[in-house]
Design a protein around this motif. Structure first.
Motif, PDB file in Angstrom:
ATOM      1  N   HIS A   1     -15.187   9.066  -1.294  1.00 31.57           N
ATOM      2  CA  HIS A   1     -14.587   7.857  -0.659  1.00 31.57           C
ATOM      3  C   HIS A   1     -14.767   7.789   0.842  1.00 31.57           C
ATOM      4  O   HIS A   1     -15.406   6.715   1.232  1.00 31.57           O
ATOM      5  CB  HIS A   1     -12.974   7.981  -0.797  1.00 31.57           C
ATOM      6  CG  HIS A   1     -12.290   6.591  -0.347  1.00 31.57           C
ATOM      7  ND1 HIS A   1     -12.271   6.321   1.025  1.00 31.57           N
ATOM      8  CD2 HIS A   1     -11.752   5.458  -1.078  1.00 31.57           C
ATOM      9  CE1 HIS A   1     -11.742   5.239   1.046  1.00 31.57           C
ATOM     10  NE2 HIS A   1     -11.436   4.760  -0.153  1.00 31.57           N
TER      11      HIS A   1
ATOM     12  N   GLN B   1      -5.297   3.047   1.984  1.00 33.70           N
ATOM     13  CA  GLN B   1      -6.607   2.808   1.007  1.00 33.70           C
ATOM     14  C   GLN B   1      -6.014   2.796  -0.199  1.00 33.70           C
ATOM     15  O   GLN B   1      -6.912   2.782  -1.250  1.00 33.70           O
ATOM     16  CB  GLN B   1      -7.816   3.691   1.187  1.00 33.70           C
ATOM     17  CG  GLN B   1      -8.375   4.026   2.611  1.00 33.70           C
ATOM     18  CD  GLN B   1      -9.016   2.750   3.374  1.00 33.70           C
ATOM     19  OE1 GLN B   1      -8.744   1.491   3.076  1.00 33.70           O
ATOM     20  NE2 GLN B   1     -10.083   3.079   4.029  1.00 33.70           N
TER      21      GLN B   1
ATOM     22  N   ASP C   1     -11.584   0.048  -1.049  1.00 35.95           N
ATOM     23  CA  ASP C   1     -12.239   0.237   0.303  1.00 35.95           C
ATOM     24  C   ASP C   1     -13.021   1.481   0.298  1.00 35.95           C
ATOM     25  O   ASP C   1     -12.818   2.301   0.952  1.00 35.95           O
ATOM     26  CB  ASP C   1     -11.333   0.241   1.244  1.00 35.95           C
ATOM     27  CG  ASP C   1     -11.745  -0.224   2.532  1.00 35.95           C
ATOM     28  OD1 ASP C   1     -13.208  -0.495   2.717  1.00 35.95           O
ATOM     29  OD2 ASP C   1     -11.320  -0.165   3.629  1.00 35.95           O
TER      30      ASP C   1
ATOM     31  N   ASP D   1       0.897  -1.235  -0.013  1.00 34.79           N
ATOM     32  CA  ASP D   1      -0.148   0.033  -0.219  1.00 34.79           C
ATOM     33  C   ASP D   1       0.770   1.297  -0.045  1.00 34.79           C
ATOM     34  O   ASP D   1       2.041   1.191   0.145  1.00 34.79           O
ATOM     35  CB  ASP D   1      -0.966  -0.066   1.113  1.00 34.79           C
ATOM     36  CG  ASP D   1      -0.564   0.058   2.739  1.00 34.79           C
ATOM     37  OD1 ASP D   1       0.749   0.553   2.507  1.00 34.79           O
ATOM     38  OD2 ASP D   1      -1.179  -0.517   3.285  1.00 34.79           O
TER      39      ASP D   1
ATOM     40  N   TYR E   1     -10.589   8.383   3.022  1.00 35.83           N
ATOM     41  CA  TYR E   1      -9.523   8.381   1.879  1.00 35.83           C
ATOM     42  C   TYR E   1      -8.131   8.463   2.745  1.00 35.83           C
ATOM     43  O   TYR E   1      -7.885   9.684   3.301  1.00 35.83           O
ATOM     44  CB  TYR E   1      -9.639   9.328   0.987  1.00 35.83           C
ATOM     45  CG  TYR E   1      -8.861   9.233  -0.188  1.00 35.83           C
ATOM     46  CD1 TYR E   1      -8.700   7.854  -0.770  1.00 35.83           C
ATOM     47  CD2 TYR E   1      -8.277  10.388  -0.647  1.00 35.83           C
ATOM     48  CE1 TYR E   1      -7.985   7.718  -2.104  1.00 35.83           C
ATOM     49  CE2 TYR E   1      -7.592  10.343  -2.016  1.00 35.83           C
ATOM     50  CZ  TYR E   1      -7.316   8.895  -2.711  1.00 35.83           C
ATOM     51  OH  TYR E   1      -6.577   8.845  -3.772  1.00 35.83           O
TER      52      TYR E   1
END
Length: 546
Positions: free
Chosen positions: A391, A398, A410, A239, A394
């Motif tokens: 979102h 993510q 997500d 990530d 955020y």
């Protein structure tokens, strides 16, 4: 599981295929069996509250060639006068069939000895879910509806395995390239993640989030409940949070290697938009060019996500809307409640703080009227921009890194919010502010986690941190506004953008403050620094204007 449980199985007169029509089974299952089992599960969100009782509110049967399974919807009621809903897939396994050690309890069903098991641990059940999605029909009589996404081309089940550690959901990887997320905690309302994922893939053909492949929903008179969401598994190198920590560590290492004098680094005001070629050479020499290129790419993908979420004119859940009095009341109520809650937490935890954190906490308490006033001064009549579905949670964690590109994941929304609040249309700049807070965190986390490594005083490192943060924000903001406005996403003009960003940054930092005070008070200094960089920036701008 302790041995005692195995010696005393629960005995029922009913057989398994009629179990949930049997009152006695349902009673014993929801009290004696479940209450012991559920409390220790990672996905159980009621650990801080006192359990009152559990009720089976709905169930459905699905059968493979060899087994009957139940999908059970539970309502967990708490003494604190609220409840939560959970989904539990159940299997009954005879001893010789048992291929898992995650047993709920031994039972005897109408003379047959065996075990109640969480069905997700059964290979046969995992295959059944896959087959049901792949072969989903438009019409079905059952309350459980399987849906096959337009982009799902696979037909055959090859393999399945669990993904990572079980969190609030359980994710199964199929055939190495699909992932089915089973929601454990459920809501009597369509899950925002299902809704947004399907919309982005099938309506907007948005390429930078995992494509929607299918879903499992239960249709009740009260509303639709999302039980599962299938998406493509995006190949990735981890990530963006880890990526950013590594980058910032390299940047702080450069301070030493390149003998950089922090006091000589040029500063800019927060929210100054910067093209990459406008970043001063001293900053490029210190941080390198590549990190700014990556931030530019992330800003582009963020803007494209918002353009996709805000460009539908048909589906009312996704049509942009303006600011109005209702939204303003909703926002102020929510934020004053949250602000008061954080003040209480801060006052109760002051004794855990020292040094800069304590100093900033006291300043925060001294300025509480002024901060509350910022929240109450939200004047929607001056807002010319639009609100869209966003979102909602955020941050760098993510976002997946895929080569030199980014994928956004997500869309479930902010965990602390109700499902209805997560669907309220908000300024897209709220997501941007969330990402900026994440940048701020990554920079300070690097300083905290590598104290011995950089031979500077904390005060100097914090100064370097704020400077780096200002340039990250500047480059991101320039690209984001260019891309968004280039596609006619109405985010307002400069003054409005800056106001909304400041507003949302402050909200986010105050939200984080509660989290840090409860879990790691030493880090409370990060949101506190964030709060004061916004307030001080205001003062700086006032001085510049006068």
């Amino acid at each position: 599981m302790n041995e005692d449980n195995f010696q005393n199985p629960f005995v029922f007169k009913t057989d398994w295929k009629n179990a949930f029509e049997d009152k006695e089974f349902v009673n014993v299952f929801s009290s004696d069996i479940l209450e012991n089992y559920i409390i220790n599960k990672r996905w159980y969100g009621g650990k801080a509250s006192t359990l009152k009782y559990i009720e089976v509110v709905e169930y459905f049967k699905i059968a493979s060639k060899t087994n009957v399974y139940y999908g059970v919807l539970l309502e967990v009621n708490f003494k604190e006068a609220f409840y939560q809903h959970y989904f539990m897939p159940l299997a009954f396994m005879l001893e010789e069939e048992l291929d898992t050690n995650t047993v709920i309890t031994p039972v005897n069903m109408n003379g047959r000895a065996g075990f109640l098991v969480d069905a997700l641990h059964q290979e046969d059940f995992k295959k059944l879910l896959f087959d049901k999605i792949v072969n989903a029909k438009e019409k079905s009589d059952s309350i459980v509806k399987f849906h096959k996404g337009e982009k799902l081309e696979q037909k055959e089940y090859i393999s399945s395995k669990f993904m990572g550690v079980e969190q609030s959901n359980t994710s199964i990887i199929y055939n190495g390239n699909l992932v089915l997320k089973i929601f454990r905690r459920i809501y009597i309302s369509m899950n925002p993640e299902y809704e947004i994922s399907r919309f982005l893939t099938e309506r907007m053909d948005f390429k930078n989030s995992p494509a929607y492949m299918g879903s499992i929903n239960v249709v009740l008179t009260e509303g639709n409940i999302t039980l599962g969401l299938m998406q493509e598994l995006v190949p990735n190198q981890g990530d963006a949070w880890q990526f950013m920590l590594d980058e910032v560590d390299r940047i702080f290492d450069n301070l030493k290697h390149k003998k950089i004098k922090i006091s000589k680094l040029p500063e800019i005001e927060l929210f100054k938009r910067l093209k990459i070629n406008e970043v001063p050479h001293e900053i490029i020499d210190w941080a390198g060019l590549s990190i700014f290129m990556r931030i530019q790419k992330l800003a582009t993908r963020t803007a494209e996500m918002h353009i996709a979420l805000g460009s539908d004119v048909y589906e009312t859940a996704f049509t942009p809307t303006t600011f109005n009095g209702d939204y303003s009341v909703w926002l102020k109520n929510r934020l004053t409640y949250q602000f008061q809650n954080r003040l209480n937490i801060l006052e109760n935890n002051l004794h855990k703080l020292d040094g800069l954190a304590l100093e900033l906490a006291n300043q925060f308490l001294d300025h509480k009227k002024e901060i509350r006033k910022i929240f109450l001064d939200f004047d929607w009549t001056k807002m010319k921009s639009e609100r869209i579905r966003i979102h909602g949670d955020y941050h760098l964690g993510q976002v997946l890194v895929n080569g030199d590109d980014f994928y956004i994941l997500d869309f479930e929304g902010e965990p602390e919010s109700t499902i209805r609040d997560r669907k309220v249309k908000q300024p897209p700049l709220k997501d941007v502010a969330g990402m900026f807070r994440s940048f701020h965190y990554a920079i300070y986390a690097t300083i905290f986690n590598n104290k011995e490594k950089y031979p500077y005083e904390q005060e100097e490192l914090f100064k370097a941190a704020e400077i780096l943060f200002e340039y990250f924000v500047g480059v991101f903001l320039y690209t984001y506004t260019e891309v968004a406005q280039g596609e006619n996403l109405n985010i307002g003009y400069r003054k409005e953008i800056d106001f909304l960003l400041k507003y949302c940054l402050l909200e986010k930092a105050i939200y984080e403050l509660g989290y840090e005070l409860n879990s790691r008070p030493r880090w409370a200094v990060i949101p506190l620094t964030g709060i004061f960089s916004i307030l001080n920036n205001d003062k700086k701008q006032l001085n510049l204007m006068s």
